[in-house]
Design a protein around this motif. Structure first.
Motif, short mmCIF file in Angstrom:
data_model
loop_
_atom_site.label_atom_id
_atom_site.label_comp_id
_atom_site.label_asym_id
_atom_site.label_seq_id
_atom_site.Cartn_x
_atom_site.Cartn_y
_atom_site.Cartn_z
N VAL A 63 0.88 -1.17 0.00
CA VAL A 63 0.00 0.00 0.00
C VAL A 63 0.91 1.21 0.00
N LEU A 64 0.80 2.03 -1.02
CA LEU A 64 1.75 3.12 -1.23
C LEU A 64 1.10 4.48 -1.03
N ALA A 65 1.86 5.40 -0.43
CA ALA A 65 1.44 6.80 -0.37
C ALA A 65 1.98 7.48 -1.62
N THR A 66 1.06 8.04 -2.42
CA THR A 66 1.47 8.58 -3.72
C THR A 66 1.37 10.10 -3.81
N ASP A 67 1.04 10.78 -2.70
CA ASP A 67 1.08 12.24 -2.72
C ASP A 67 2.52 12.67 -2.95
N SER A 68 2.70 13.88 -3.43
CA SER A 68 4.00 14.33 -3.94
C SER A 68 5.13 14.16 -2.94
N SER A 69 4.91 14.59 -1.70
CA SER A 69 5.97 14.52 -0.70
C SER A 69 6.35 13.07 -0.41
N SER A 70 5.34 12.23 -0.20
CA SER A 70 5.61 10.83 0.12
C SER A 70 6.33 10.14 -1.03
N TRP A 71 5.89 10.40 -2.26
CA TRP A 71 6.47 9.72 -3.41
C TRP A 71 7.93 10.14 -3.62
N THR A 72 8.23 11.40 -3.33
CA THR A 72 9.60 11.88 -3.46
C THR A 72 10.53 11.12 -2.51
N HIS A 73 10.11 10.99 -1.25
CA HIS A 73 10.91 10.25 -0.28
C HIS A 73 11.01 8.77 -0.66
N TYR A 74 9.92 8.21 -1.15
CA TYR A 74 9.88 6.81 -1.57
C TYR A 74 10.91 6.55 -2.67
N LEU A 75 10.91 7.41 -3.69
CA LEU A 75 11.84 7.22 -4.81
C LEU A 75 13.29 7.41 -4.37
N LYS A 76 13.53 8.32 -3.47
CA LYS A 76 14.91 8.57 -3.04
C LYS A 76 15.53 7.31 -2.45
N HIS A 77 14.71 6.53 -1.71
CA HIS A 77 15.27 5.35 -1.05
C HIS A 77 15.06 4.06 -1.83
N ARG A 78 14.13 4.07 -2.78
CA ARG A 78 13.84 2.81 -3.48
C ARG A 78 14.18 2.86 -4.98
N ARG A 79 14.44 4.05 -5.50
CA ARG A 79 14.90 4.18 -6.88
C ARG A 79 16.13 5.07 -6.88
N PRO A 80 17.24 4.57 -6.39
CA PRO A 80 18.44 5.40 -6.24
C PRO A 80 19.01 5.83 -7.59
N THR A 81 19.73 6.93 -7.55
CA THR A 81 20.32 7.47 -8.78
C THR A 81 21.81 7.13 -8.90
N ASP A 82 22.29 6.29 -7.99
CA ASP A 82 23.72 5.95 -8.01
C ASP A 82 24.02 4.71 -8.83
N GLY A 83 23.00 4.19 -9.56
CA GLY A 83 23.21 3.03 -10.40
C GLY A 83 22.91 1.70 -9.74
N SER A 84 22.62 1.69 -8.44
CA SER A 84 22.29 0.43 -7.76
C SER A 84 20.86 0.02 -8.12
N VAL A 121 -6.87 13.21 9.29
CA VAL A 121 -5.55 12.61 9.48
C VAL A 121 -4.90 12.24 8.14
N HIS A 122 -5.72 12.12 7.08
CA HIS A 122 -5.20 11.79 5.75
C HIS A 122 -5.45 12.90 4.74
N SER A 123 -5.71 14.09 5.22
CA SER A 123 -5.94 15.22 4.33
C SER A 123 -4.72 15.48 3.45
N GLY A 124 -4.97 15.57 2.16
CA GLY A 124 -3.88 15.83 1.22
C GLY A 124 -3.08 14.59 0.84
N ARG A 125 -3.45 13.43 1.40
CA ARG A 125 -2.73 12.20 1.06
C ARG A 125 -3.45 11.47 -0.07
N SER A 126 -2.70 10.71 -0.85
CA SER A 126 -3.29 9.82 -1.86
C SER A 126 -2.58 8.47 -1.75
N PHE A 127 -3.33 7.41 -2.09
CA PHE A 127 -2.83 6.05 -1.85
C PHE A 127 -3.05 5.17 -3.07
#
Length: 530
Positions: A63-84, A121-127
């Motif tokens: 179950v993923l949080a897809t609002d802009s802030s959450s998705w940015t943090h998600y990609l930083k840790h799960r889609r790294p830009t260092d080639g891994s 509690v979930h205002s502004g969130r998308s899932f």
């Protein structure tokens, strides 16, 4: 003066009308009608089904949080830009690419958006859900499935500051598979004797075996209240009930079809020897107790085995297909290569449906039951994108299949009388270990059924952050490696399901050991219809 409610009045009226007819009514018809009326007076039939995902399912890709802030943090840790390696899924709206390599996010396509009530509690969130969960997306959308966010074992409300304070109570042996499986199921580490499903069953077992002779009623209550079509587990064990374990296609018995080595006479002789009690055996406590166990097992087989709903019949089987392993209803489409594969979880749920259908027989007088099935293999330390997609496809297909079967049961639509929920010993790390994730704590679960207040995300979905140079996360919900501190306890989940099953508040408080540490206004999470 207390007046009987509608169900009780119906029971009394049917009993009175039958007694007025006296001997003119056949005994079987008389008992059948009384059993049905008694079940109605008990509030009708209800069952709870636990689907345990062994290994620790990764909640961040389920179950993923897809609002802009959450998705940015998600990609930083799960889609790294260092080639891994990337373990991130594709964005909402990305079509599956059948030409992409097997097991890649591109082949699976984008995550599947789900709605929610936009509570404050979930205002502004998308899932969204993992792309393998197409049926769950549909069930969520039509109001018969919900997400319970960030659930896990807690001994008390726990903040990030509490996590760093050794004097604050926390669950024992966190991050250990066996201990946390036991803790989820019983609130104690490995070695616990009774689970919260079994403890609920202890309270409700007297509603079963209605209208049966005393010996039969005792076996029905103790052995058929909790059932598992594979190996049993702590969750189903109570202080009085004993989980009845079967294979995923048949119930245990002496021989096959009343034959031993194909011989009915040998079967009869063995049955006679195993059932009889001599003066000598009665004088030996160990022998006498063993014979009592054997007699209960033989009686249980006689009660359940001779009535078990057959394979090859709709709705749980394709008509005429008596070999479950060849049944197309039990096959799912692999998200990795598009092939049709046999689904072991669907097979277990097929057996649950057959056991429920058998339990609906008036001759067993069942009112409340608990079932547990298991899907293993969720310990994804590597190959997570490929392997989790496969496992979640199995879960999705099995839950969709079970929902369809319940709606077409021989006794009528039971989808509102059977509630299914998922559980897993822990979630996993937000950070990647290279091609997978490591052990975590909080995770997200599903609850499915016609009695569910669906199309919602219950509890409090966590806020994500990114690690700083020292690896620390600023989110109040995340500790080392982005692991989630649960915001909803397993006790809350158990309490809400227990109240729907009609277990009393005081009884639940007696075996949900941590609930009193929380605010009483939030005991019931509100995801079940009364």
């Amino acid at each position: 003066m207390n007046h009987p409610g509608p169900s009780r009045r119906r029971f009394l009226a049917q009993a009175a009308s039958l007694s007025a007819l006296g001997a003119a009514v056949p005994f079987g018809l008389n008992m059948s009608a009384i059993t049905r009326a008694a079940a109605q007076s008990n509030g009708g039939y209800k069952a709870l089904v636990c689907v345990f995902l062994s290994g620790g399912n990764d909640a961040f890709n389920t179950v993923l949080a897809t609002d802009s802030s959450s998705w940015t943090h998600y990609l930083k840790h799960r889609r790294p830009t260092d080639g891994s390696s990337s373990i991130a899924l594709m964005e909402t709206g990305v079509a599956p690419n059948g030409s992409a390599a097997a097991g890649t996010p591109e082949r699976q396509g984008g995550v599947l958006p789900i709605s929610h009530a936009n509570r404050s509690v979930h205002s502004g969130r998308s899932f969204a859900l993992h792309p393998s969960l197409t049926r769950l997306q549909q069930l969520h959308g039509n109001g018969t499935a919900a997400v319970i966010a960030n659930v896990g074992p807690l001994t008390r409300p726990t903040s990030k500051a509490d996590w760093g304070n050794a004097s604050v109570s926390k669950p024992k042996k966190l991050f250990s598979h066996n201990d946390q499986q036991s803790t989820w199921q019983s609130f104690e580490p490995e070695g616990a004797q009774a689970g919260w499903g079994g403890r609920m069953a202890d309270q409700l077992m007297s509603r079963n075996g209605i209208g049966r002779p005393t010996d039969e009623a005792r076996v029905i209550q103790r052995m058929f209240t909790c059932m598992a079509p594979m190996s049993s587990a702590t969750w189903l064990s109570g202080q009085s009930v004993m989980p009845y374990q079967s294979s995923p296609t048949a119930v245990p018995g002496l021989g096959i079809a009343s034959r031993v080595y194909g011989n009915t006479a040998l079967h009869a002789a063995m049955l006679n020897i195993m059932s009889q009690q001599t003066t000598a055996s009665q004088a030996n406590i160990l022998v006498s107790d063993h014979q009592d166990v054997v007699k209960r097992a033989l009686l249980a087989n006689d009660l359940m085995g001779t009535r078990l709903s057959p394979l090859g019949s709709a709705p749980w089987s394709t008509n005429g297909v008596t070999n479950a392993y060849n049944d197309p209803l039990l096959k799912y489409t692999s998200p990795n290569d598009g092939s049709q594969k046999f689904n072991s979880l669907a097979l277990q749920l097929q057996m649950v449906a057959r056991l429920i259908a058998t339990s609906q027989s008036p001759s067993l007088g069942m009112s409340r039951q608990f079932f547990m099935v298991n899907l293993g293999g969720f310990d994804f330390h590597d190959k997570q994108v490929q392997e989790q997609a496969e496992k979640l496809a199995m879960l999705d297909h099995a839950l969709g299949y079970f929902d369809q079967v319940l709606r077409g049961m021989p006794s009528g639509d039971l989808s509102s009388q059977v509630t299914t929920f998922t559980a897993s010993e822990f979630g996993r790390t937000f950070t990647s270990n290279g091609d997978g994730t490591d052990h975590g704590w909080g995770g997200h679960q599903f609850v499915v059924g016609g009695a569910v207040r669906g199309t919602e995300v219950y509890g409090t979905f966590p806020t994500y952050s990114s690690a700083d140079a020292q690896g620390a996360f600023s989110s109040a919900d995340q500790i080392h490696n982005g692991i989630l501190i649960p915001t909803t306890s397993v006790d809350h989940l158990a309490y809400t399901l227990g109240r729907w099953m009609d277990v009393g508040h005081s009884e639940l408080m007696g075996f949900l050991p941590n609930l009193a540490q929380f605010n009483s206004s939030g005991y019931d999470l509100g995801f079940m219809r009364t």
